[in-house]
Each structure stands twice: as structure tokens, then as C-alpha cells.
Scaffold this active site. Sequence first.
Site, PDB file in Angstrom:
ATOM      1  N   LYS A  79       0.991  -1.678  -0.122  1.00 47.72           N
ATOM      2  CA  LYS A  79       0.169   0.094   0.551  1.00 47.72           C
ATOM      3  C   LYS A  79       0.582   1.064  -0.123  1.00 47.72           C
ATOM      4  O   LYS A  79       0.750   2.492  -0.385  1.00 47.72           O
ATOM      5  CB  LYS A  79      -0.946   0.073   1.505  1.00 47.72           C
ATOM      6  CG  LYS A  79      -1.898  -1.074   0.953  1.00 47.72           C
ATOM      7  CD  LYS A  79      -3.205  -0.394   1.767  1.00 47.72           C
ATOM      8  CE  LYS A  79      -4.331  -2.155   1.511  1.00 47.72           C
ATOM      9  NZ  LYS A  79      -6.048  -1.054   1.151  1.00 47.72           N
ATOM     10  N   LYS A 126      -4.855  -9.085  -6.835  1.00 47.59           N
ATOM     11  CA  LYS A 126      -6.032  -9.463  -5.971  1.00 47.59           C
ATOM     12  C   LYS A 126      -7.342  -8.505  -6.525  1.00 47.59           C
ATOM     13  O   LYS A 126      -7.244  -6.868  -6.671  1.00 47.59           O
ATOM     14  CB  LYS A 126      -6.268  -9.778  -4.586  1.00 47.59           C
ATOM     15  CG  LYS A 126      -5.504  -8.693  -4.064  1.00 47.59           C
ATOM     16  CD  LYS A 126      -5.817  -8.414  -2.807  1.00 47.59           C
ATOM     17  CE  LYS A 126      -5.728  -7.278  -1.906  1.00 47.59           C
ATOM     18  NZ  LYS A 126      -5.401  -6.973  -0.569  1.00 47.59           N
ATOM     19  N   LYS A 151     -10.716  -2.932  -3.450  1.00 46.05           N
ATOM     20  CA  LYS A 151     -11.882  -2.269  -3.200  1.00 46.05           C
ATOM     21  C   LYS A 151     -11.233  -1.055  -4.202  1.00 46.05           C
ATOM     22  O   LYS A 151     -11.704   0.153  -4.460  1.00 46.05           O
ATOM     23  CB  LYS A 151     -12.176  -1.807  -1.820  1.00 46.05           C
ATOM     24  CG  LYS A 151     -13.406  -2.725  -1.283  1.00 46.05           C
ATOM     25  CD  LYS A 151     -13.657  -1.795  -0.094  1.00 46.05           C
ATOM     26  CE  LYS A 151     -14.241  -2.729   1.175  1.00 46.05           C
ATOM     27  NZ  LYS A 151     -12.977  -2.755   2.088  1.00 46.05           N
TER      28      LYS A 151
HETATM   29  P1  TYM Z   1     -10.780  -5.415   4.020  1.00 50.22           P
HETATM   30  O1  TYM Z   1     -12.222  -4.889   4.021  1.00 50.22           O
HETATM   31  O2  TYM Z   1     -10.056  -4.575   3.143  1.00 50.22           O
HETATM   32  O3  TYM Z   1     -11.316  -7.352   3.828  1.00 50.22           O
HETATM   33  C1  TYM Z   1     -12.382  -7.458   4.606  1.00 50.22           C
HETATM   34  C2  TYM Z   1     -12.263  -8.763   3.829  1.00 50.22           C
HETATM   35  O4  TYM Z   1     -12.719  -9.464   2.305  1.00 50.22           O
HETATM   36  C3  TYM Z   1     -11.635  -9.945   2.148  1.00 50.22           C
HETATM   37  N1  TYM Z   1     -10.531 -10.271   0.558  1.00 50.22           N
HETATM   38  C4  TYM Z   1     -10.747 -10.559   0.197  1.00 50.22           C
HETATM   39  N2  TYM Z   1     -10.651 -12.362  -0.050  1.00 50.22           N
HETATM   40  C5  TYM Z   1     -10.967 -13.120  -1.026  1.00 50.22           C
HETATM   41  N3  TYM Z   1     -10.361 -12.488  -1.955  1.00 50.22           N
HETATM   42  C6  TYM Z   1     -10.298 -10.832  -2.132  1.00 50.22           C
HETATM   43  N4  TYM Z   1      -9.648 -10.228  -3.356  1.00 50.22           N
HETATM   44  C7  TYM Z   1     -10.268 -10.462  -1.311  1.00 50.22           C
HETATM   45  N5  TYM Z   1     -10.431  -8.783  -1.136  1.00 50.22           N
HETATM   46  C8  TYM Z   1     -10.737  -8.952   0.249  1.00 50.22           C
HETATM   47  C9  TYM Z   1      -9.759  -9.895   3.019  1.00 50.22           C
HETATM   48  O5  TYM Z   1      -9.103 -11.239   3.521  1.00 50.22           O
HETATM   49  C10 TYM Z   1     -11.589  -9.268   4.153  1.00 50.22           C
HETATM   50  O6  TYM Z   1     -10.832 -10.934   5.288  1.00 50.22           O
HETATM   51  N6  TYM Z   1      -7.544  -5.723   7.925  1.00 50.22           N
HETATM   52  C11 TYM Z   1      -9.333  -6.408   7.431  1.00 50.22           C
HETATM   53  C12 TYM Z   1     -10.859  -5.565   8.409  1.00 50.22           C
HETATM   54  C13 TYM Z   1      -9.858  -5.598   9.534  1.00 50.22           C
HETATM   55  C14 TYM Z   1      -9.646  -6.710  10.354  1.00 50.22           C
HETATM   56  C15 TYM Z   1      -9.825  -7.038  12.022  1.00 50.22           C
HETATM   57  C16 TYM Z   1     -10.208  -8.507  10.158  1.00 50.22           C
HETATM   58  C17 TYM Z   1      -9.995  -4.841  10.660  1.00 50.22           C
HETATM   59  N7  TYM Z   1      -9.475  -5.521  12.216  1.00 50.22           N
HETATM   60  C18 TYM Z   1      -9.796  -7.808  12.531  1.00 50.22           C
HETATM   61  C19 TYM Z   1     -10.210  -9.421  11.511  1.00 50.22           C
HETATM   62  C20 TYM Z   1      -9.982  -9.096  12.523  1.00 50.22           C
HETATM   63  C21 TYM Z   1      -9.528  -5.919   6.166  1.00 50.22           C
HETATM   64  O7  TYM Z   1      -8.219  -6.457   5.414  1.00 50.22           O
HETATM   65  O8  TYM Z   1     -10.629  -4.799   5.590  1.00 50.22           O
END
Ligand code: TYM
Length: 335
Positions: A115, A198, A201
Amino acid sequence: MRVLSGIKPTGDLHLGNYLGAVKQWVAMQEDIQASGGETMYFIADLHGLTEWIDPARMTANTIEMTATLIAAGIDPARSIIFNQARVPAHAELAWLLNNVARVGWLNRMTQFKDKAGKNREGASVGLYDYPVLMAADVLLYNATHVPVGEDQKQHLELTRDIATKFNTDYGTELFTLPEPLVSKAAPRIMSLRDANAKMSKSNPSEQSLVKLIDSDETIADKFRKAKTDPDLLPATMAELAERPEARNLLTIFAALSDRAPDDVLGDYAGKGFGQFKPALADLAVAKLGPIRDEMVRLLNDRGAIDAILRDGAERAAALAAPTLHGAQTAMGLLV
Ligand code: TYM
């Protein structure tokens, strides 16, 4: 058992989030409840601040993301749904854990490297510290299982390291070590334009991701225009090793239909994408369309959505308080 996971409100929920994470969240509600455990899902708005986001967008996205989760099957009567900012214990515990986590550990985090890119000096301190706040999210509730996509596995390994060091340094068993649950069906859904990136968003190309708010026509169009190769489909996934675009579309088809990818290939072996893509488009519209329609209905009453978040935050705060207090007193703080 306590299951916890989060999602950032930095854009619309997409197929990667849905198949990689949210579909598991929904499926786990019933089993976990039956075994007397809890499921907690939250909007990671504090994590959303680590890269610039317009404040009005942050507010709207938080409500819209919540509506999407509910429309996808997260039931506020069965799961605690809340936004992180309403439970100050997350930020408070993160500060305590900042003194346990090591700079060397954070320097190894691949998400930060990706990032921040070449402009590391210009990245926010929050982006660097992101994994420590994430550790606080998980440890605050002594979550035993954290369903996430593969990209979050490294952050959960770090969470375990932080918990272990805290317990050792302060001679306590306060923190439970969480297990990451990475989706087997869809650990990493890739962009529809470039199967080496991947689905995300933050990808500026609208064609690269299918959003849960997309119209039926848009969903179908994105799959029809998805990048592929001219070859016919083989009988097994193993034969797609060198064809990442094809593998990604097969993975999506299988995950949407709860089938094994080789089973799906049984129907399409020897056929081309001219036949496969329209079937995938129809399947995606059939599965995602009803979620979108329900989300649109729910968004007619944004106040009701916010009331759900408020109620969830109250319940979460009550569960968080003893852990935060335990960490503060273990560290000798007068509180
Ligand atoms: P975020 O919003 O980036 O993603 C949310 C969830 O979606 C999964 N994900 C994917 N899985 C498969 N293929 C993809 N292309 C893909 N893009 C996103 C992410 O792995 C995630 O599970 N850091 C976390 C948010 C968070 C969190 C936490 C999660 C904050 N605190 C505590 C678990 C426990 C995140 O990446 O969100």
C-alpha cells in the site's frame, strides 16, 4: 468459541470480500450459536482512516456496508454488528499493544509495503500501525476464530506474536491466541482485468471488480468482458495452473455455487469461454441480485441501520471492558 471479523468501509463490498470473508461469516452464525459461542462482525472505520477518505463518504459507506452485510445474511439478532469507532477500547488497547509490538515485526508486513509502495515516507503512521490496531480488535474480545481472506493471514500471525509477547512479558494468560480461518473455496479472488492482482476496493478500474451494488446488467457485462484466453476448458483445475484468468473465473463459479471446481469443470470440459461466461454471469446475477435488492430496501431507513450499529456497539463495549482493564492493570496502570 468466539468468532470475530471486520471489513473496512472504504468502498463498496465486492465479490472478493463476499466470497473470501462474508459468506463464511454468514455460514458460521448458526453453528457457533448452537455451540453456545458468539459471532461478532464490525465495520473497521478506524482502519479506513489510514488512507485518505472523504469524511462524508466515510459516514455513508459505514451505513451502506452495514446494510450490505445484513442483506447478505448477517443477522443482528444472532450476531453483534458494530462500528469500531463507537467502542473506544479498540484504540485504547492498540496504544498499549504498540509498546509490545516491535518495529522489526511491522517492517515485515507485506500489506504495508504494497500500500505504501515507493512513497513510504509519505504513508500515514496509521497505515504502518494498522496491524497493531487489528491485533487489538481481535484480542479485546478473546476471539478464538477469525474468518478472513488469505491477504489477512500475516496480520493474524502478528496478532498471535503480540499476544504471546504480552502474556510472557507481563506474566499473564490474559490474551487468547486466535486461529485465522482462511476460506478454502475463495482464499484470493483476483481482478477480472488482471489475474495477477487481487480484486480490491482500491482498484481504479470499475471493470476489475464486481460490486454487490452493481445492477444485473452491470454484473453480467463485467463477466462477459472479463479477461480470458482463447483455449478450451480442461477437465481439472490442475490443468489450469498456467492460466490464471481461467482459474479465477472457475474459482468464482465454484464458490458461488458451493461446488468443487473440478465438478464444475465436469460440465464445461472441452467448451470455450463463449459458453462458460454467460453461465457464470447468470449464476452471479441469481446469487448477488437478491442481496442488492434487499440492501436497497434496507437503505430506505438509514436510521434503523445506525440503531443496529449503536446497539451492537453497546454490547461489544461490555465484552471489551474487562479485557482492556486486565491489560491496563497487568501493565501497572492506575485506572
Ligand atoms: P478489508 O475490508 O480489506 O477486507 C475484508 C475481508 O475481505 C477479504 N478480501 C478478500 N478475500 C478474497 N479475495 C479478495 N480479493 C479479497 N479482498 C478482500 C479480506 O481478507 C478480509 O477478510 N484488515 C481487514 C479488516 C479488519 C479485520 C480486523 C479483520 C480490521 N480489523 C480484525 C479481521 C479481524 C481487511 O483487510 O479488511
